[in-house]
Design an enzyme around this catalytic site. Sequence first.
Site, short mmCIF file in Angstrom:
data_model
loop_
_atom_site.label_atom_id
_atom_site.label_comp_id
_atom_site.label_asym_id
_atom_site.label_seq_id
_atom_site.Cartn_x
_atom_site.Cartn_y
_atom_site.Cartn_z
N GLU A 60 -36.82 63.95 35.34
CA GLU A 60 -37.48 64.64 36.46
C GLU A 60 -37.09 66.11 36.38
O GLU A 60 -35.90 66.43 36.30
CB GLU A 60 -37.03 64.05 37.81
N ARG A 291 -24.45 53.46 31.30
CA ARG A 291 -24.54 54.91 31.23
C ARG A 291 -23.23 55.50 30.70
O ARG A 291 -22.18 54.87 30.73
CB ARG A 291 -24.87 55.51 32.59
N LYS A 301 -26.87 65.40 39.87
CA LYS A 301 -27.59 66.67 39.95
C LYS A 301 -27.33 67.37 41.28
O LYS A 301 -27.22 68.60 41.34
CB LYS A 301 -29.10 66.44 39.78
#
Length: 600
Positions: A60, A291, A301
């Site tokens: 994104e 992850r 973020k």
Amino acid sequence: MNPNSPAAAPASNFLRQRIEHDLDTGAFAGRHFAGSPGDAAHHAAGPLDPARIRTRFPPEPNGYLHIGHAKSICLNFGLARDYGGACHLRFDDTNPEKEELEYVNAIKEMVQWLGWSWGDHLYEASSYFDFMYRAAEALVEAGLAYVDEQTPEQMRENRGDFGKPGVNSPFRDRTPAEHLARLREMRDGQHADGAMVLRAKVDMASPNINLRDPTLYRIKHAEHHATGRTWCIYPMYTFAHPIEDALERITHSICTLEFEDQRPFYDWLLNHLADLGLLARPLPQQIEFGRLNLNYVVTSKRKLRQLVEEGHVSGWDDPRMPTLVGLRRRGFTPESIRAMVEATGASKQNAWIDDTVLDQALRADLEPQAPRAFAVLQPLKLKLTNYAEVFGSTDHREPCETAAHPHKPELGVRRFSLGPELWIEAEDFVEVPPKGYFRLYPPQRQPDGSLSPGNKVRLKAGFVIECTGAEKDATGQVTAVLATVVPDTKSGTPGADAVKVKGTIGWVGAHEAVAAEVRLYERLFSEPQPDAGGRDFLEFVNPNSLRIVQGFVEPSLAGAAADQRWQFERHGYFVTDRIDHRADRPVFNKITGLKDSFAK
């Protein structure tokens, strides 16, 4: 190595096993697109080949990529490379309020910097908005979606929790025609932000909360960086992402474990759209992997943005940041990041990796290739008091040289010269030596009252010198070290080893030293997991994460270009800052030490 070339015997993991099974069984044979031939998405992914896989990296564009993204980038592009497939770079630009073209360009740059190429496979979710809306209408008409006019607070309350099932919305059982009319009013801008949403009609009693009628569309009267004000409703990620995968004919939608609970809805949506004739089988399959989590790092973020906006760092590319632009500016190489990703593998569990693993990969990459150089970071003047006697004049400059790299003769030699005054490291002199100290110290008073000679050391690539004393200012602070040159001990000449010494020190001639700003970096956080347990991660920002010193480097570095790396002997690996460095005002960043200093 070119990362886009096939890797030699890559280590097997569950992702590779899954892909190999699907290729062996022809799981994606006969793939085609069910939309109309005139559809923009119809030809988006290019010709189909059942022997090829398709993966995707779908960021994104609402921030800069970080080290965690590097794992996903390398996995998706690497698997596509190794199995002769294609990896798509796709921007999931479905939230106009947080996304900017700046981030789009930065993401492209970082994927390329890591060494990967998407070729012709560059896509944006926003280009599929027309199809997504048609899919939404089809779900409404089939009784599989509805417009909910509850307030956000009411929806949150009625959703339930892990111990309590949800409650159906009072708007859920309207007729499909009523919901379709409302949806079109939403699309046409007749309602305010937050007034209503489109939801999937799944199961409000499901133990998987993600299946309790998830939101598909919300109203946002906001300008989109790609579509402008064409739309005032925007799809949610959980609705858009599966459709994007299907339209691009992705075979293996590889994502991190936090999306595992979303997979049932991913499958629910695609299967219903296939049943409605909008998509064709076989459909993409979502597969999750653990992850990459590094100690002493945050990768949220939101938290990274907070560090920037509150001034804890100088920007997204601050060399202390775990962003790829920050790591690049710090001096990390794309090869070292790819090596770290490969070394950590792919598993089905989240795992914490010590940040020194990345440093080790960096050292392994730079040690065989980075040229060496002398640098003095805590300068202390050294005066050679018998220089004129040995060399005939204080104006004489005695040439010295040494290899640019000890194991790469093809890199040539570094040349510099000795003069009557040098710069040495302040730590290379003490007035009273501790046990085991082999560098410079003056004559020492013995128990019997006699003076022992000052210590002798070798100036690397130069002469042996003997310390005779020091000059001090009015406060007693040492301002210069005094020493004499031992004749006929020049490195590389006959008899140079006649005088045995235990210590060797680096130096830079004061007459030719290049003044430089040197930025010494440590970990940004003092705790291994600064945001664990809901703690305020800002409490653990390391106040000593950046220290700036004024030092000197050898003359071979004069005029150095930005983004060049060296090993400063004894100090570690350094890079000329790619933003602030100029030939007439050098700025060096410390990338990492010669070994793991944090383990001490």
